[in-house]
Design an enzyme around this catalytic site. Structure first.
Site, PDB file in Angstrom:
ATOM      1  N   TYR A 149      28.377  43.181  45.897  1.00 15.83           N
ATOM      2  CA  TYR A 149      29.400  44.187  45.815  1.00 15.83           C
ATOM      3  C   TYR A 149      29.980  44.089  44.547  1.00 15.83           C
ATOM      4  CZ  TYR A 149      34.083  46.290  46.873  1.00 15.83           C
ATOM      5  OH  TYR A 149      34.939  47.146  46.829  1.00 15.83           O
ATOM      6  N   ASP A 244      27.965  39.973  36.951  1.00 14.91           N
ATOM      7  CA  ASP A 244      29.325  40.233  37.537  1.00 14.91           C
ATOM      8  C   ASP A 244      29.734  38.934  37.789  1.00 14.91           C
ATOM      9  OD1 ASP A 244      31.496  41.001  38.918  1.00 14.91           O
ATOM     10  OD2 ASP A 244      30.649  42.658  40.183  1.00 14.91           O
ATOM     11  N   LYS A 273      39.866  39.016  39.005  1.00 13.82           N
ATOM     12  CA  LYS A 273      40.371  37.822  39.627  1.00 13.82           C
ATOM     13  C   LYS A 273      40.968  36.732  38.876  1.00 13.82           C
ATOM     14  CE  LYS A 273      37.691  39.326  43.720  1.00 13.82           C
ATOM     15  NZ  LYS A 273      38.442  39.591  44.592  1.00 13.82           N
TER      16      LYS A 273
HETATM   17  N1  HOZ Z   1      36.894  43.266  47.915  1.00 11.41           N
HETATM   18  C1  HOZ Z   1      37.555  41.983  48.177  1.00 11.41           C
HETATM   19  C2  HOZ Z   1      36.832  41.027  48.976  1.00 11.41           C
HETATM   20  N2  HOZ Z   1      35.611  40.826  48.369  1.00 11.41           N
HETATM   21  C3  HOZ Z   1      38.959  42.300  49.302  1.00 11.41           C
HETATM   22  C4  HOZ Z   1      40.002  42.620  48.337  1.00 11.41           C
HETATM   23  C5  HOZ Z   1      41.164  42.671  49.228  1.00 11.41           C
HETATM   24  O1  HOZ Z   1      41.265  43.301  50.108  1.00 11.41           O
HETATM   25  O2  HOZ Z   1      42.333  42.190  48.440  1.00 11.41           O
END
Ligand code: HOZ
Length: 435
Positions: A149, A244, A273
């Protein structure tokens, strides 16, 4: 507020109210508890290793805001840095010295990031990296791996992990055939498949993008030499390699995964993050000659009113300055301890499982065979995870609400937090075992 009595908020009613004004009641799909069922916890506050719901109930948190809270929630020095910055203005739309300082900090830890461009989200970072790779090579196609992802830009939603895995979606509606048609999806950890794709279309491929360690289908470490093989193949065919590190960067170690797994150098790297310390900040970095293709120097356009926002850069600087070797040693120790406890509890209850990790990031798959790719990750007992999850939650431990996500710990997770988790595990393991 939806009140049950003067003091208690009924979260079912709040969720229903949320769904009336927000699709699914959430601002990001995985938060809706779609794959585990039930009502999401509405969080009012977070401190250290804990989140508190709207009724003040405390949970030991193993989500850590999906990664940013490396130092724990609301670390006093990070909060103070943000408050100091806020007092001087919330957004300028002009360059700041703090951006320069944060870019230098990033480069000192990840030397391949010779130059850095700040954006607001990981999605923007990876989307910009793709555009840059296409601009640099003059080629259209990109390669990604199934189950990985990289945010929600059109080109990267094919066979993506995270929320798409949770909902069992192969991709997203609304992505044009043209956008999807330029994305080639290859099985993760399969060097031969990658070789074949390049043998067929190597001169059309701009780049391969790969999570440094896949963490959005659960944690699936790269097989020995896999990342180096991507580098070798891309180099042979004049394509770029984008690593990534949105999730792993500054979390699995001071220099991210690239600081741990040596022996290859990508062209571009993306961050998010931890680099924003919990504020909306992400970045891409890479070889100066490629980064110099970005506007205003070069022809590849990218821009953002809130890019390099002063509050976000203040949080990022404070977080990186505090994230020293002792922090990583602590997070690694707590993570290893938790992995052992989870493994023991599930083994005692006779639940098929495998705990996989990359440095301090780990997740649990409810199957007994190691997981090397997306097909393996999908072949797990997600219902068992759901029962395990809800038992932990009822006992005051918040896990990521999906079998396809990593678990996160922080500097603030101390022995007390670990013992609360340890106390909850046997019942949760028994719940997972009970069909
Ligand atoms: N894409 C995030 C997990 N891999 C989730 C982000 C969120 O819902 O805060």
């Amino acid at each position: 507020m939806a009140a049950m009595n003067d003091h208690t908020i009924d979260m079912d009613r709040l969720f229903a109210r949320a769904k009336g004004v927000i699709p699914g009641g959430v601002s990001s799909p995985v938060r809706a508890f779609g794959s585990v069922g039930g009502t999401p916890v509405f969080v009012a506050e977070a401190k250290g290793a804990h989140v508190f719901d709207v009724n003040g109930r405390d949970y030991v948190d193993l989500v850590c805001s999906w990664g940013p809270a490396l130092l724990g929630h609301a670390h006093p020095q990070v909060v103070e840095a943000v408050q100091r910055a806020a007092a001087k203005g919330l957004s300028f739309g002009a360059p700041t010295s703090a951006e320069v300082e944060l870019a230098e900090l990033i480069r000192s830890r990840v030397p391949v990031a010779e130059q850095v461009r700040f954006v607001s989200t990981g999605t923007e970072a990876t989307m910009t990296a793709l555009r840059l790779a296409r601009g640099a090579t003059g080629r259209d196609k990109i390669v990604k791996f199934a189950g990985l992802y990289h945010g929600h830009s059109d080109a990267l939603l094919a066979a993506a992990g995270s929320g798409l895995a949770t909902q069992g979606l192969p991709g997203s509606a609304g992505v044009t055939r043209a956008a999807a048609g330029d994305t080639i999806v290859v099985d993760y950890n399969d060097v031969d498949a990658l070789e074949r794709v390049f043998a067929e279309a190597g001169d059309e491929i701009a780049c391969v993008i790969v999570e440094a360690v896949p963490c959005n289908m659960g944690v699936v470490p790269p097989a020995d030499g896999f990342n180096a093989a991507i580098r070798r193949i891309t180099e042979q065919h004049g394509a770029l390699m984008i690593v990534d590190e949105v999730l792993t960067g500054f979390r699995v170690g001071p220099g991210g995964w690239l600081g741990i797994e040596q022996g290859y150098t990508p062209d571009l790297v993306t961050f998010g993050k931890v680099v924003g310390g919990g504020m909306p900040l992400a970045a891409l970095g890479g070889r100066a000659e490629i980064m110099q293709l970005l506007a205003p120097v070069g022809p590849v356009y990218q821009a953002g009113t809130l890019s390099g926002n002063p509050l976000a850069t203040a949080a990022g600087i404070a977080t990186l300055q505090l994230a020293d070797a002792d922090v990583y040693a602590h997070v690694d120790r707590i993570s290893a301890e938790l992995q052992g406890l989870v493994d023991d509890a599930l083994t005692s209850a006779g639940v098929p499982h495998v705990v996989q990790h990359a440095s301090n990031l780990f997740s649990v798959f409810f199957r007994d065979e190691p997981v090397r790719n997306y097909a393996d990750a999908q072949a797990q007992d997600t219902a068992a995870f759901g029962r395990f999850f809800h038992s932990m939650l009822a006992q005051g431990v918040a896990l990521p609400p999906s079998a396809f996500e990593a678990w996160f710990v922080s500097l603030a997770h101390d022995d007390h937090a670990v013992s609360r988790i340890a106390d909850a595990l046997p019942a949760a393991a028994r719940a997972a075992a009970t069909k």
